[in-house]
Design an enzyme around this catalytic site. Sequence first.
Site, mmCIF file in Angstrom:
data_model
loop_
_atom_site.group_PDB
_atom_site.id
_atom_site.type_symbol
_atom_site.label_atom_id
_atom_site.label_comp_id
_atom_site.label_asym_id
_atom_site.label_seq_id
_atom_site.Cartn_x
_atom_site.Cartn_y
_atom_site.Cartn_z
ATOM 1 N N ASP A 147 -8.687 24.918 -3.919
ATOM 2 C CA ASP A 147 -7.396 24.497 -4.587
ATOM 3 C C ASP A 147 -6.869 23.202 -4.249
ATOM 4 O O ASP A 147 -6.526 22.775 -3.101
ATOM 5 C CB ASP A 147 -6.505 25.512 -4.169
ATOM 6 C CG ASP A 147 -6.766 26.949 -4.337
ATOM 7 O OD1 ASP A 147 -7.883 27.209 -4.593
ATOM 8 O OD2 ASP A 147 -5.995 27.804 -4.044
ATOM 9 N N GLU A 310 -2.318 34.056 -8.045
ATOM 10 C CA GLU A 310 -2.036 33.221 -6.915
ATOM 11 C C GLU A 310 -1.604 31.641 -7.865
ATOM 12 O O GLU A 310 -1.674 31.791 -8.930
ATOM 13 C CB GLU A 310 -3.382 32.893 -6.591
ATOM 14 C CG GLU A 310 -4.109 33.942 -5.913
ATOM 15 C CD GLU A 310 -5.612 33.542 -5.020
ATOM 16 O OE1 GLU A 310 -5.629 33.914 -4.232
ATOM 17 O OE2 GLU A 310 -6.304 32.955 -5.764
#
Length: 559
Positions: A147, A310
């Site tokens: 990420d 998320e």
Amino acid sequence: MKRLIVTMMTLMLALTGVSAQEKPQVLGKSHAMQRVEVKSKYLLLPVQEREDNANIRVLADGKEVQSLNVRLAVDKVDYYVPLDINRFGKKELLLDITFYGDRRFTGAMKDFLCWKDMKQGDTFDTTNREKFRPAYHHTPAYGWMNDPNGMFYKDGVYHLYYQYNPYGSMWENMTWGHSTSKDLIHWEAQPLAIEPDALGAIFSGSCVVDKKNDQVVAFYTSAGKAQVQSMAISKDNGATFEKYAGNPVLVSTEEDFRDPKAFWNPDIQKWNLVLAVGQEMRFYSSSNLKDWTYESSFGQGYGCHDGVWECPDLMKMPIRGTDKQKWMLICNINPGGPFGGSATQYFIGEFDGHKFTCEHKDTRWMDYGKDHYATVTFDNAPDGRKIALAWMSNWQYANQVPTKQFRSANSVPRDLDLFEHNGQTYCGVTPSKELNALRGKAVSKLPKTCEIVVDVKGSTEMVLSNSIGEQVVMKYDAAKQTFSMDRTRSYASFSEAFPVVTVAPTYGDIKQLRIFIDNCSIEAFDAEGKMAMTNLVFPNEPYQNLKVTGGKATIYEIK
């Protein structure tokens, strides 16, 4: 000239070695100690990816100064990773190592190759040895990346932090890596930004530019026995951070409680923060960035719930061609993507600083490819732009893609906005204007890396192929108003989940397509920003041919 868009730190130039001085002290079937006399900056650890992790506790004067997990080599060295042993300021260190592999398959621990090939050196080699490393996408110099985190713009510099494993190219040892850029294209690797501590590994989060106090504040998830939210403060424009003494700043009884996204909300003259909690988003407010008040939750009955929510983001944006504005909530989900695995969904509505109200019930995807996840935007971007980056992979096979020196890249930068179609509001995704600087001259033959602009005349088919029969087929169906990409005949032997045909709605007619091809990816956009599709490809040899039916293509080499 093709260029690797990662400038390596000057200290990492060549591999020099001094073998470890002593043999390991074997203390049992799975336990050993290795004494290290510190002679150089780095201890170079040999890695073998097929092995299980070994836990290394670095001890100085009887105290643990670092703990990390590494797939130490048993009978073959795939690559090395550097452990900075000089920073502890000690002449001698003790490595307390526990192996977790099955001894029936790996043999006697005293014979492991790692003991002989563990070396020291003042430099570390990051020369590219990977044919699939992108030429113009951001990648880490080495190691694993997932990420994007904490992205912000300040004083002419874009800062990109990212989930990083400095000790291998598979997920582990989550740390914030750091790269900087002045143009969103050329990235310079920086030292590690935020490292694990007693509260746990450093998971995803965000940064805000606190203009009032002339500082950058990072929020991140500390992932230890529980997931809690922590903060760190930078007084030097994000180069280094000091962790807040009062961490954690937010806690919960929920198991999945992570990925804080903070931003200044001028509508209420306060800071807001969004957290992903299980399958909902929770909203908080604060006047000082330290004390947070819970406001509300959103999620039940909206969007896809096939996986954990998320990496949220929340922003107010104008609607093209109108004087209206609406809010968009980004929600990344894994699994549950439209073609399996991870993906990015979004919601359009209103947010008053306390509660988000969604105006639609259908599930909407920001990108209809299979390799677009963890999408977030830069804080404080110039001219009010909402510039996004995504992690260009999928959790179904991210650890197995055919690279070793590094794994994963970020998407090209995209500008987000809103547009209307048939009375509904959707997210627009347009390649950022900085990408135009990469365009070289128009060429007749297909280079390894390029941008293809296709002027569409009704339904159009584009086929990329090479001499060994591998191909990717892209189709625009004007009647159905869909765009598809078929990579089932692209190299995919590493995962059964990789071959796929991805299909996207186009929300009206497409007049022009922009297609960005790099060494392991294809990103296709409607030039008006109504459709985006990001897919990895790993051809055994580069695509050399382009056949277009129903449109006219111009191929631009990458400068």
